[in-house]
Design a protein around this motif. Structure first.
Motif, PDB file in Angstrom:
ATOM      1  N   GLU A  32     -44.778  35.569  -7.833  1.00 23.85           N
ATOM      2  CA  GLU A  32     -43.459  35.624  -8.452  1.00 23.85           C
ATOM      3  C   GLU A  32     -43.494  36.338  -9.802  1.00 23.85           C
ATOM      4  O   GLU A  32     -44.527  36.418 -10.450  1.00 23.85           O
ATOM      5  CB  GLU A  32     -42.882  34.211  -8.612  1.00 23.85           C
ATOM      6  N   ASN A  79     -39.054  39.735  -7.640  1.00 24.38           N
ATOM      7  CA  ASN A  79     -39.771  40.996  -7.484  1.00 24.38           C
ATOM      8  C   ASN A  79     -38.756  42.057  -7.039  1.00 24.38           C
ATOM      9  O   ASN A  79     -37.551  41.886  -7.243  1.00 24.38           O
ATOM     10  CB  ASN A  79     -40.915  40.843  -6.481  1.00 24.38           C
ATOM     11  N   THR A  92     -47.774  45.825  -9.435  1.00 21.73           N
ATOM     12  CA  THR A  92     -46.876  46.731  -8.708  1.00 21.73           C
ATOM     13  C   THR A  92     -47.442  46.966  -7.314  1.00 21.73           C
ATOM     14  O   THR A  92     -48.383  46.315  -6.881  1.00 21.73           O
ATOM     15  CB  THR A  92     -46.738  48.059  -9.465  1.00 21.73           C
ATOM     16  N   ASN A 103     -34.707  39.110  -5.196  1.00 19.39           N
ATOM     17  CA  ASN A 103     -35.225  40.358  -4.667  1.00 19.39           C
ATOM     18  C   ASN A 103     -34.051  41.188  -4.143  1.00 19.39           C
ATOM     19  O   ASN A 103     -32.907  40.972  -4.554  1.00 19.39           O
ATOM     20  CB  ASN A 103     -36.248  40.076  -3.566  1.00 19.39           C
ATOM     21  N   ASN A 112     -43.172  39.603 -10.775  1.00 14.15           N
ATOM     22  CA  ASN A 112     -43.913  40.850 -10.905  1.00 14.15           C
ATOM     23  C   ASN A 112     -42.972  42.001 -10.561  1.00 14.15           C
ATOM     24  O   ASN A 112     -41.745  41.830 -10.556  1.00 14.15           O
ATOM     25  CB  ASN A 112     -45.142  40.833  -9.997  1.00 14.15           C
ATOM     26  N   ASN A 113     -43.541  43.138 -10.279  1.00  8.72           N
ATOM     27  CA  ASN A 113     -42.751  44.308  -9.866  1.00  8.72           C
ATOM     28  C   ASN A 113     -43.213  44.806  -8.503  1.00  8.72           C
ATOM     29  O   ASN A 113     -43.260  46.005  -8.242  1.00  8.72           O
ATOM     30  CB  ASN A 113     -42.879  45.423 -10.913  1.00  8.72           C
TER      31      ASN A 113
END
Length: 801
Positions: free
Chosen positions: A428, A454, A409, A478, A430-431
């Motif tokens: 790539e 993301n 994060t 995104n 993830n948050n």
């Protein structure tokens, strides 16, 4: 000196320090009364001399210095009836000479002096000959297990034949003094067969390199007898079985490479007994179990590669105590655990850490702050959380940073741009939130930037497109917004992949895009792009994928004959073209048949193209299906649904032999379905619903063995589908019945577990209460009912019900 000369009265023969040349007589038995012979420092050829008789002379000097010049072919030497011979010899006698037939009769003391020397030398010669024969036999046994050699290149002609010295065979290296095999290198020559256990008879072998062949079978445990072995390189073959634990007997082994074979079982703990091992490469096998703690005893280990196996358990932290380690590669296993905080304090020489696709967890904090030698770090697809450490920016030698597929994060730290050597940066899946740092343009060595999937927001920094080395830019999935402000001064000549799908990008597709000739994939799907699709996209000669679906794009008006679609026919490598859900406002040109044979997907669903229909009926794809589709021989998927295509289905579609999906639903197609549709043998999905088709269903359509989805609803078809029953029966028995059975059994198990949770426990002596079938169905009854349903379906289908 030629011919058979009889020299009867010479006392001395001094021929040294001249330039004599030619050959001595092959048979020199007739020297008489010679006291001294010296032939040194000349060029006399004695290579063919096989008999020499110097008997009945007065030789008393250092005769062995003369014998040094004699050839190894000498079969007969007579020195009998001479004076005493001093055995002062400067170097080891020629063994082959001293084992010839030598006559020393007449001087017993000469015989006694030479006998001892000859006996010792002949023993040595016999031993050497025996050992050489052993090496040759071992190589011949190895060759006998080879079942295939491409073009017989390795064993062609006289190569690997007993008629030649085995030290001259292809791939064989020998020691200079003893002529023993020290290395066997037959890598990359495409050999097939098994490895003969007789290879262990090459007792002087230091290196065995058979990598990149197709050797199969087991690795002979006899190899552990090779106590001089330092390199065992057998990667990229088809070997199977377990890793022999006896390999620890090879105490001098430095490189043990068995990667990418079919080895199974565990990693032998005995490997930890190899004190000089520098490289252990077991990647790409089917090894299971845990890593033995004994591996931490290999104090010389530099490379540990165990990737692509089925190893489990926590990764032993004691491995990180090996200060000599430079590479740790354990990608694609089932390891768990955390990384030590002082990782690079313990491994100061670490250059590459590859632990992707495991189950490591924890936060990434300061583990890598002291990794001054690290050039590649792959942590992707684990369970790491927390934010991206700022310390990555201090790794001056870092070239690859892979963090994708975790639970990271926070924001992308701008200090990352200080890693000036960085070439690949991937986060790539993830948050990660926030914007893309504008300072990333400073990474002028960057060629891969993967930020897709993301929660990134904001606009795409314009200067990213000034990274001249950039090849891959992935920003799809995104919430990036703003316009695509590509301009003519932007320089990214090496860009191959541009993925911006599933964002909130607006504005136009810049015409300058066509100048990036290296582009092979462009995906702008699912954005808010508007305006005209540039007609110069056909300049992208390397384009393989173009995704423009789900935007508000149109075609430039007044250029039907030069539309972007016609321009794309110049892209000879184009495989996939997605245009659906755009108000394109053009007809499909006849020249679409000029698309290259590489085209596999053409999706123009709901494209709003005007064409050959009366005025006032717009907002749909109209006109006839061009007959030139027959030229797209490799097309696999064709989607033209939700338009207003009229006319009949052309028979030329039947020439698309690779077509697996065809959707023409919600159009105005009329007339009959072509009988040749049954020729599309790989067709799996066929949708003609909501048209105006008439006549009957072609009988050969039911012969399509791969057909899984068929929708002919809402047409005007007639007749009786006589063959429909058999095809439906096949589908039911193959797909539907097993699915129903699985659902029923699963439901029954759920009911039993909910009513009797204690029955799920493995408690000896515990027996669950037996209830009536109405309250708790028995699994046997469930199976019986499923079989009855299956038989009933089979019977009904057979009767045509």
């Amino acid at each position: 000196m030629c011919g058979a000369l009889k020299i009867c009265y010479f006392l001395f023969i001094y021929l040294l320090s001249n330039s004599l040349c030619g050959s001595l007589s092959q048979n020199m038995k007739i020297f008489d009364a010679i006291e001294h012979v010296n032939l040194y420092c000349n060029q006399i050829n004695v290579s063919r001399l096989d008999q020499l008789d110097l008997s009945n002379n007065n030789l008393s000097d250092v005769i062995l210095k003369f014998l040094e010049a004699l050839p190894s072919y000498l079969k007969y030497l007579n020195l009998s009836f001479n004076k005493a011979i001093r055995l002062s010899y400067s170097k080891e006698p020629p063994l082959s000479l001293l084992c010839t037939h030598i006559m020393l009769m007449g001087r017993p003391y000469i015989f006694l002096l030479l006998a001892f020397l000859l006996m010792q030398s002949c023993v040595l010669q016999f031993s050497q000959s025996s050992n050489n024969f052993t090496d040759q036999s071992a190589l011949i046994s190895f060759k006998s297990q080879i079942t295939f050699s491409p073009n017989d290149s390795v064993f062609a002609g006289g190569n690997w034949s007993t008629t030649t010295n085995f030290c001259e065979w292809f791939g064989v290296s020998c020691s200079r003094r003893r002529q023993r095999v020290t290395a066997l290198n037959l890598s990359y020559v495409g050999l097939q067969g098994t490895i003969s256990p007789h290879i262990a008879n090459l007792s002087f072998l230091v290196s065995l390199d058979l990598k990149n062949n197709s050797f199969s079978g087991f690795l002979p445990h006899e190899i552990s007898h090779l106590h001089r072995l330092r390199k065992l390189l057998l990667s990229n073959n088809l070997l199977e079985g377990s890793v022999p634990p006896t390999i620890h007997n090879c105490q001098k082994l430095e490189y043990f490479y068995l990667g990418y074979n079919n080895f199974s079982g565990g990693i032998p703990k005995e490997l930890g007994m190899l004190p000089k091992l520098r490289g252990l490469y077991l990647a790409g096998n089917s090894l299971s179990g845990t890593i033995p703690l004994s591996l931490s005893n290999m104090s010389s280990l530099e490379i540990l590669s165990l990737s692509v196996n089925s190893l489990t358990g926590p990764f032993p932290l004691v491995i990180f105590n090996l200060s000599s380690l430079t590479i740790i590669a354990i990608t694609e296993n089932h390891f768990s655990g955390t990384l030590p905080m002082n990782l690079c304090t313990q491994c100061p020489n670490l250059q590459g850490l590859y632990i992707s696709r495991n189950e490591f967890s924890g936060k990434l904090t300061s583990q890598f702050n002291n990794c001054t030698e690290l050039f590649e770090l792959s942590l992707s697809y684990n369970k790491f959380d927390g934010s991206i450490p700022k310390g990555f920016g201090s790794l001056e030698k870092l070239e690859g940073l892979y963090l994708g597929g975790n639970n990271l994060t926070g924001n992308i730290p701008p200090i990352i741009s200080n890693s000036s050597m960085l070439q690949k940066f991937t986060i790539e899946r993830n948050n990660v939130k926030g914007g893309i740092p504008s300072d990333l343009w400073r990474l002028q060595n960057l060629n891969v930037l993967a930020f897709q999937l993301n929660d990134l927001t904001g606009t795409i920094p314009q200067n990213i497109f000034n990274i001249t080395s950039l090849q891959y830019l992935g920003l799809a999935g995104n919430s990036l917004s703003g316009n695509l402000l590509l301009d003519t001064w932007i320089s990214c000549p090496n860009l191959e992949i541009l993925g911006l799908a599933s964002n909130k990008i607006s504005g136009h597709i810049p015409s300058y895009l066509s100048n990036i000739s290296s582009l092979s994939l462009v995906d702008f799907s699912r954005n808010f792009l508007s305006g005209h699709i540039p007609r110069n996209l056909g300049n992208l000669k390397n384009l393989q994928w173009l995704g423009l679906s789900e935007n508000q794009l149109t075609a430039e008006p007044g250029h039907q004959e030069h539309s972007f679609l016609l321009s794309l026919t110049n892209c000879r490598f184009l495989e996939k073209l997605y245009l659906s859900y755009n108000p394109l406002n053009i007809t499909i040109p006849d020249a679409i048949g000029n698309f290259s044979l590489s085209l596999k997907v053409f999706d123009a669903s709901e494209s709003q193209i005007n064409g050959q229909i009366p005025m006032g009926i717009g907002n749909s794809l109209t006109g006839n299906i061009p007959s030139i589709f027959r030229g797209l021989e490799n097309l696999q998927r064709l989607f033209l649904d939700e338009n207003l295509i009229e006319g009949s289905i052309p028979e030329q579609l039947c020439q698309l032999k690779n077509l697996g999906e065809l959707s023409l639903s919600i159009n105005s197609l009329s007339r009959s379905i072509p009988n040749c549709i049954g020729n599309l043998s790989v067709l799996q999905k066929f949708n003609l619903s909501y048209n105006a088709l008439t006549s009957s269903i072609p009988l050969n359509m039911w012969s399509l063995q791969n057909l899984l989805f068929l929708d002919l609803s809402s047409n005007f078809l007639s007749g009786s589908p006589t063959s429909l029953g058999s095809r439906v029966k096949q589908v039911l028995l193959k797909y539907i019945v097993p699915a129903i059975a699985s659902i029923i059994i699963f439901a029954a198990l759920v009911i039993m577990r909910r009513r009797h949770p204690q029955c799920n426990m493995q408690i000896p002596g515990l027996r669950c209460s037996e209830e009536s079938p109405d309250e708790r169905p028995d699994i046997k009854d469930v199976v019986t009912k499923v079989n009855k349903i299956k038989l009933a379906l089979h019977g009904n289908i057979s009767r045509g019900v």
